[in-house]
Design an enzyme around this catalytic site. Structure first.
Site, PDB file in Angstrom:
ATOM      1  N   LEU A 191       0.856  -1.168  -0.136  1.00 23.79           N
ATOM      2  CA  LEU A 191      -0.023  -0.088  -0.074  1.00 23.79           C
ATOM      3  C   LEU A 191       1.004   1.197  -0.041  1.00 23.79           C
ATOM      4  O   LEU A 191       0.772   2.208  -0.602  1.00 23.79           O
ATOM      5  CB  LEU A 191      -0.802  -0.053   1.258  1.00 23.79           C
ATOM      6  CG  LEU A 191      -1.883   1.242   1.413  1.00 23.79           C
ATOM      7  CD1 LEU A 191      -2.811   1.555   0.427  1.00 23.79           C
ATOM      8  CD2 LEU A 191      -2.527   0.920   2.750  1.00 23.79           C
ATOM      9  N   TYR A 192       1.936   1.227   0.897  1.00 28.68           N
ATOM     10  CA  TYR A 192       2.839   2.432   0.831  1.00 28.68           C
ATOM     11  C   TYR A 192       3.906   1.920   1.636  1.00 28.68           C
ATOM     12  O   TYR A 192       4.122   0.993   2.163  1.00 28.68           O
ATOM     13  CB  TYR A 192       2.155   3.696   1.605  1.00 28.68           C
ATOM     14  CG  TYR A 192       2.003   3.234   3.174  1.00 28.68           C
ATOM     15  CD1 TYR A 192       2.710   3.999   4.091  1.00 28.68           C
ATOM     16  CD2 TYR A 192       0.823   2.567   3.659  1.00 28.68           C
ATOM     17  CE1 TYR A 192       2.707   3.629   5.648  1.00 28.68           C
ATOM     18  CE2 TYR A 192       0.588   2.222   4.795  1.00 28.68           C
ATOM     19  CZ  TYR A 192       1.653   2.824   5.800  1.00 28.68           C
ATOM     20  OH  TYR A 192       1.187   2.587   7.127  1.00 28.68           O
ATOM     21  N   HIS A 236      -3.806  -2.911  -2.700  1.00 24.78           N
ATOM     22  CA  HIS A 236      -3.717  -3.347  -1.270  1.00 24.78           C
ATOM     23  C   HIS A 236      -2.885  -4.498  -1.301  1.00 24.78           C
ATOM     24  O   HIS A 236      -2.829  -5.145  -0.058  1.00 24.78           O
ATOM     25  CB  HIS A 236      -5.090  -3.339  -0.740  1.00 24.78           C
ATOM     26  CG  HIS A 236      -5.240  -3.167   0.965  1.00 24.78           C
ATOM     27  ND1 HIS A 236      -5.559  -4.467   1.456  1.00 24.78           N
ATOM     28  CD2 HIS A 236      -5.035  -2.437   1.642  1.00 24.78           C
ATOM     29  CE1 HIS A 236      -5.585  -4.241   2.679  1.00 24.78           C
ATOM     30  NE2 HIS A 236      -5.217  -2.922   2.882  1.00 24.78           N
ATOM     31  N   GLY A 296       6.569   3.688   4.216  1.00 23.43           N
ATOM     32  CA  GLY A 296       6.602   4.773   5.274  1.00 23.43           C
ATOM     33  C   GLY A 296       7.493   5.923   4.868  1.00 23.43           C
ATOM     34  O   GLY A 296       8.946   5.680   4.351  1.00 23.43           O
ATOM     35  N   LYS A 297       7.424   7.287   4.898  1.00 18.84           N
ATOM     36  CA  LYS A 297       8.176   8.173   4.392  1.00 18.84           C
ATOM     37  C   LYS A 297       9.489   8.552   5.156  1.00 18.84           C
ATOM     38  O   LYS A 297      10.643   8.973   4.553  1.00 18.84           O
ATOM     39  CB  LYS A 297       7.460   9.675   4.476  1.00 18.84           C
ATOM     40  CG  LYS A 297       6.980  10.021   5.858  1.00 18.84           C
ATOM     41  CD  LYS A 297       5.905  11.357   5.954  1.00 18.84           C
ATOM     42  CE  LYS A 297       5.675  11.555   7.318  1.00 18.84           C
ATOM     43  NZ  LYS A 297       4.887  12.943   7.275  1.00 18.84           N
ATOM     44  N   LYS A 305       0.199  -7.225  -1.078  1.00 17.18           N
ATOM     45  CA  LYS A 305       1.460  -7.320  -0.130  1.00 17.18           C
ATOM     46  C   LYS A 305       2.199  -8.236  -0.808  1.00 17.18           C
ATOM     47  O   LYS A 305       1.917  -9.288  -0.293  1.00 17.18           O
ATOM     48  CB  LYS A 305       0.940  -7.507   1.188  1.00 17.18           C
ATOM     49  CG  LYS A 305      -0.214  -6.391   1.878  1.00 17.18           C
ATOM     50  CD  LYS A 305       0.199  -5.032   1.822  1.00 17.18           C
ATOM     51  CE  LYS A 305      -1.058  -4.244   2.087  1.00 17.18           C
ATOM     52  NZ  LYS A 305      -1.804  -4.234   3.235  1.00 17.18           N
ATOM     53  N   ASP A 347      14.357 -12.718  -5.396  1.00 14.74           N
ATOM     54  CA  ASP A 347      14.698 -13.820  -6.268  1.00 14.74           C
ATOM     55  C   ASP A 347      13.878 -14.857  -6.278  1.00 14.74           C
ATOM     56  O   ASP A 347      12.558 -14.632  -6.859  1.00 14.74           O
ATOM     57  CB  ASP A 347      16.286 -14.425  -5.456  1.00 14.74           C
ATOM     58  CG  ASP A 347      17.306 -13.334  -5.898  1.00 14.74           C
ATOM     59  OD1 ASP A 347      17.419 -12.658  -6.946  1.00 14.74           O
ATOM     60  OD2 ASP A 347      18.283 -13.235  -5.215  1.00 14.74           O
TER      61      ASP A 347
END
Length: 527
Positions: A97-98, A185, A100-101, A187, A192
């Protein structure tokens, strides 16, 4: 041609709905496939029957139980991810989803791997709305731009944008809640010939104090398959571009002309049709000529040594969905004796709710356990604005489920997970999702099946979000025991709650919460 394929997949979903009738008959309409046999000393007709039915719904990969490792918690997940990234030689693909900055350590780890392995290619997919939420301030996009600027020839950053949020609606919905209209969404954390399936995103809380689930599959065939899904979605997503500057690289999102779909912000209807056509083969059964997962000679010859079967599950609304009919098949088995169903945000799709209630009601009365987050372990606790109402909203939904279970005389218990209080010292949040299913073949040693992945099993998951996961069946005693340990480990932090407690003054949702839930639904969003 596209319309024909959409009708095919929609028909398959309609048959999943029929499966939830009281008779609990299995009526899945799809391309036929040869039944798979689960080999091993405890093999019996129950798992064989389930496998035979799911062979008609989803693709299949036979593996050895030893190729699956289960991680316990966020620290082990983060340490494992970094260790495998450092050893990467050919490819890294990350769907999340993202990021973290402030996850500079993770990005530095990828940077280090690229510097060490000259043939390494990196592909990262995030959600466009969530990935650019803080722009022009530091964001997921700006963090990834720095990696792209260092290795422009070997790094690709893609950001998926939902076709459900365009025009006036996009301009009027606040950034804080616009993800309620659909997200990337998935994950998938592939390095490899291995891939980690999880519900965890890539940020500090998921690496420290947010509980999820994590399965590592050390199988080239499994990693290849999910890699193809990852890259297919990348091809219908925005591309991150960087412009070098003296301080830090600036970035922007473009829609490449080579993408096999139109820009979702300009032509959402055509985008959905093109995306459906592209992703449909990944939801086709293995024996279907559409499936990219035709059995190899190696897999056929070694099948006698396989004790475990993995079914990749994919959801791309509004048409593609193999997870819902797969769950319907699993929950319709008359031999299923008990199960645990978990979701940090407990608001199951109506078909799943009906299926669980039917399964646990007379005459079958399978013992059901629901694990969900306590309000004190909900990631939205004390959030600002409408999102701060979400813990109370999920309490209200849990109460409604218990009321329905009581009316159905269902043998179901609901337990809330809590580890201190989020936001305080030692406080954790709960984000795990999945299913553990027990059958007679397990002989009390542990579950014979599990479902793991990104989905929260909600109407939003199946109506708005892009999700990926897997159903795994086994008769391997060692893997059953691992699943039992995982299941019991999560349950150890829970306590049972009943209707009376949820109806109490301290827990009952107020009218503002119920009105907010109604408004979100009316304007096209979902919890």
């Amino acid at each position: 041609m596209i319309a024909h394929r959409i009708r095919f997949c929609t028909t398959r979903l309609r048959f999943a709905v029929r499966k939830l009738a009281p008779s609990q008959r299995c009526r899945l309409n799809s391309t036929s496939a040869s039944p798979v046999t689960i080999h091993g000393p405890s093999s019996g007709p129950t798992l064989e029957a389930i496998a035979s039915q799911i062979d008609q719904v989803a693709p299949r990969i036979d593996i050895s139980a030893e190729q699956i490792e289960i991680l316990d918690g966020p620290k082990e997940f983060y340490d494992t991810l970094k260790r495998k990234i450092r050893k990467a030689r050919k490819r890294i693909y990350l769907s999340t989803l993202y990021i973290g900055k402030t996850e500079h350590e993770l990005i530095s780890t990828v940077h280090e791997a690229l510097a060490q392995a000259q043939d390494l290619q990196v592909s990262i997919l995030t959600d466009a709305l969530r990935g650019t939420r803080e722009d022009p301030d530091p964001s997921c996009a700006s963090l990834l731009a720095s990696l792209l600027a260092s290795f422009p020839e070997r790094v690709e950053i893609r950001m998926y944008h939902t076709p459900n949020l365009t025009g006036l609606r996009k301009r009027s919905i606040p950034k804080r809640i616009n993800e309620g209209w659909g997200l990337q969404h998935m994950k998938l954390y592939g390095i490899d010939d291995e891939v980690i399936l999880s519900g965890a995103n890539l940020s500090s809380d998921y690496f420290t104090n947010r509980q999820d689930r994590y399965h590592v599959f050390s199988s080239k065939r499994v990693s290849d398959y999910f890699s193809r899904i990852h890259h297919a979605v990348c091809s219908i997503s925005f591309l991150l571009q960087v412009s070098p500057s003296l301080s830090s690289p600036s970035h922007n999102l473009i829609w490449p002309s080579s993408n096999p779909a139109p820009n979702p912000l300009q032509d959402p209807k055509s985008y959905i049709e093109a995306a459906t056509s592209l992703l449909l083969p990944f939801s086709s059964p293995t024996a279907s000529p559409r499936s990219p997962l035709q059995p190899s000679a190696e897999s056929v010859s070694s099948q006698a040594t396989k004790t475990t079967t993995l079914y990749p599950l994919l959801c791309h609304p509004p048409v593609l969905n193999t997870e819902l009919p797969t769950l319907a098949t699993l929950f319709s088995s008359p031999s299923l004796t008990s199960y645990t169903f978990t979701a940090g945000y407990f608001n199951p799709h109506p078909l799943i709710t009906r299926s669980l209630l039917t399964l646990s009601s007379p005459p079958h009365s399978a013992h059901g356990t629901i694990l969900t987050a306590s309000p004190h372990a909900n990631g939205f606790l004390n959030s600002k604005g409408v999102s701060g109402m979400l813990p109370a909203a999920y309490t209200h939904l849990s109460l409604r489920f218990l009321q329905a279970a009581r009316r159905a005389r269902a043998n179901i218990r609901l337990r809330e997970w809590q580890r201190a209080t989020t936001g305080e010292d030692g406080g954790w949040t709960y984000h795990a999702k999945g299913v553990w299913a027990h059958f007679p073949e397990g002989k009390g040693l542990g579950p014979s099946a599990t479902v793991i992945g990104s989905s929260n099993y909600t109407s939003r998951s199946y109506g708005l979000d892009l999700e990926v996961g897997a159903l795994v069946l086994t008769d391997d005693v060692g893997l059953m025991r691992k699943w039992r340990r995982e299941e019991e480990g999560l349950r150890a932090w829970t306590k049972e709650v009943q209707e009376k407690e949820l109806e109490g003054k301290e827990r009952k949702a107020g009218w503002r919460v119920r009105v907010a839930m109604w408004i979100v639904k009316i304007v096209g969003g979902a919890l």
